[in-house]
Design a protein around this motif. Structure first.
Motif, PDB file in Angstrom:
ATOM      1  N   VAL A  97     -74.250 -66.710 -62.659  1.00 15.01           N
ATOM      2  CA  VAL A  97     -73.105 -65.302 -61.928  1.00 15.01           C
ATOM      3  C   VAL A  97     -72.595 -66.191 -61.321  1.00 15.01           C
ATOM      4  O   VAL A  97     -71.421 -65.950 -61.100  1.00 15.01           O
ATOM      5  CB  VAL A  97     -73.925 -64.268 -61.115  1.00 15.01           C
ATOM      6  CG1 VAL A  97     -74.525 -63.324 -61.749  1.00 15.01           C
ATOM      7  CG2 VAL A  97     -74.758 -64.860 -59.915  1.00 15.01           C
ATOM      8  N   GLY A  98     -72.204 -67.460 -61.782  1.00 16.13           N
ATOM      9  CA  GLY A  98     -70.792 -68.053 -60.562  1.00 16.13           C
ATOM     10  C   GLY A  98     -71.179 -69.988 -60.795  1.00 16.13           C
ATOM     11  O   GLY A  98     -72.195 -70.241 -61.211  1.00 16.13           O
ATOM     12  N   ILE A  99     -69.852 -70.344 -61.702  1.00 15.37           N
ATOM     13  CA  ILE A  99     -70.286 -71.561 -62.203  1.00 15.37           C
ATOM     14  C   ILE A  99     -68.856 -72.273 -60.700  1.00 15.37           C
ATOM     15  O   ILE A  99     -67.810 -71.984 -61.020  1.00 15.37           O
ATOM     16  CB  ILE A  99     -70.043 -72.158 -63.889  1.00 15.37           C
ATOM     17  CG1 ILE A  99     -71.564 -71.109 -64.434  1.00 15.37           C
ATOM     18  CG2 ILE A  99     -69.935 -73.603 -63.695  1.00 15.37           C
ATOM     19  CD1 ILE A  99     -71.309 -71.338 -65.679  1.00 15.37           C
ATOM     20  N   GLU A 100     -68.947 -73.288 -60.195  1.00 17.39           N
ATOM     21  CA  GLU A 100     -68.227 -74.292 -60.324  1.00 17.39           C
ATOM     22  C   GLU A 100     -68.183 -75.705 -60.330  1.00 17.39           C
ATOM     23  O   GLU A 100     -69.363 -76.158 -60.442  1.00 17.39           O
ATOM     24  CB  GLU A 100     -68.027 -73.752 -58.529  1.00 17.39           C
ATOM     25  CG  GLU A 100     -67.851 -72.179 -57.921  1.00 17.39           C
ATOM     26  CD  GLU A 100     -67.602 -72.394 -56.233  1.00 17.39           C
ATOM     27  OE1 GLU A 100     -67.255 -73.444 -55.778  1.00 17.39           O
ATOM     28  OE2 GLU A 100     -68.056 -71.780 -55.612  1.00 17.39           O
ATOM     29  N   LEU A 101     -67.102 -76.027 -60.661  1.00 21.65           N
ATOM     30  CA  LEU A 101     -67.173 -78.184 -60.542  1.00 21.65           C
ATOM     31  C   LEU A 101     -65.603 -78.243 -59.199  1.00 21.65           C
ATOM     32  O   LEU A 101     -65.417 -78.288 -59.490  1.00 21.65           O
ATOM     33  CB  LEU A 101     -66.521 -78.116 -62.234  1.00 21.65           C
ATOM     34  CG  LEU A 101     -66.305 -79.818 -62.621  1.00 21.65           C
ATOM     35  CD1 LEU A 101     -67.644 -80.635 -62.534  1.00 21.65           C
ATOM     36  CD2 LEU A 101     -65.372 -79.538 -63.714  1.00 21.65           C
ATOM     37  N   GLU A 102     -67.414 -79.074 -59.315  1.00 17.67           N
ATOM     38  CA  GLU A 102     -66.672 -79.830 -57.928  1.00 17.67           C
ATOM     39  C   GLU A 102     -66.823 -82.052 -57.946  1.00 17.67           C
ATOM     40  O   GLU A 102     -67.565 -81.693 -58.465  1.00 17.67           O
ATOM     41  CB  GLU A 102     -67.668 -79.847 -56.947  1.00 17.67           C
ATOM     42  CG  GLU A 102     -67.223 -78.355 -56.403  1.00 17.67           C
ATOM     43  CD  GLU A 102     -67.792 -77.542 -54.981  1.00 17.67           C
ATOM     44  OE1 GLU A 102     -68.526 -78.056 -54.274  1.00 17.67           O
ATOM     45  OE2 GLU A 102     -67.221 -76.603 -54.492  1.00 17.67           O
TER      46      GLU A 102
ATOM     47  N   VAL B 145     -69.727 -82.420 -59.920  1.00 14.33           N
ATOM     48  CA  VAL B 145     -70.958 -81.827 -59.952  1.00 14.33           C
ATOM     49  C   VAL B 145     -70.914 -80.271 -59.909  1.00 14.33           C
ATOM     50  O   VAL B 145     -69.926 -79.693 -59.441  1.00 14.33           O
ATOM     51  CB  VAL B 145     -71.818 -81.178 -58.863  1.00 14.33           C
ATOM     52  CG1 VAL B 145     -73.093 -80.673 -58.059  1.00 14.33           C
ATOM     53  CG2 VAL B 145     -72.173 -82.640 -57.686  1.00 14.33           C
ATOM     54  N   TYR B 146     -71.762 -79.721 -60.631  1.00 19.16           N
ATOM     55  CA  TYR B 146     -71.386 -78.126 -61.365  1.00 19.16           C
ATOM     56  C   TYR B 146     -72.508 -77.867 -60.486  1.00 19.16           C
ATOM     57  O   TYR B 146     -73.212 -77.816 -60.118  1.00 19.16           O
ATOM     58  CB  TYR B 146     -72.381 -77.764 -62.577  1.00 19.16           C
ATOM     59  CG  TYR B 146     -71.103 -78.235 -63.709  1.00 19.16           C
ATOM     60  CD1 TYR B 146     -69.901 -77.325 -64.024  1.00 19.16           C
ATOM     61  CD2 TYR B 146     -71.197 -79.177 -64.686  1.00 19.16           C
ATOM     62  CE1 TYR B 146     -69.119 -77.520 -64.882  1.00 19.16           C
ATOM     63  CE2 TYR B 146     -70.709 -79.251 -65.524  1.00 19.16           C
ATOM     64  CZ  TYR B 146     -69.282 -79.051 -65.747  1.00 19.16           C
ATOM     65  OH  TYR B 146     -68.373 -78.783 -66.638  1.00 19.16           O
TER      66      TYR B 146
END
Length: 86
Positions: free
Chosen positions: A44-49, A56-57
């Motif tokens: 339901v959610g993905i961020e790339l940092e 890191v995903y």
């Protein structure tokens, strides 16, 4: 304010595309394929940092029983580093 959000998202997208072009991260589908092998549920959610120089995903999954799980995945290897929740 809405214009600032759109601008930030476009900038984030460009940063992610640049990291992919430089082969600093794997394609998202490759990463998701690996995550699905170890964590069941709906993503339901993905961020790339970038943390301390490592991409890191952060992937949010609603697991069976409506439990929220956050998986932190090394974007270069697709290895799950840590999970939170259950």
């Amino acid at each position: 304010m809405a214009g600032d959000e759109v601008s930030k998202k476009a900038e984030d997208h460009d940063i992610a595309l640049g990291a992919l072009a430089r082969q600093e991260v794997l394609p998202l589908e490759t990463v998701l394929s690996q995550v699905r092998k170890t964590i069941s549920g709906e993503i339901v959610g993905i961020e790339l940092e970038r943390n301390s120089g490592v991409w890191v995903y952060q992937i949010k999954v609603i697991a069976p029983g409506d439990n929220m799980i956050q998986a932190f995945v090394d974007a270069r290897t697709a290895k799950v580093i840590e999970t939170r929740g259950q």
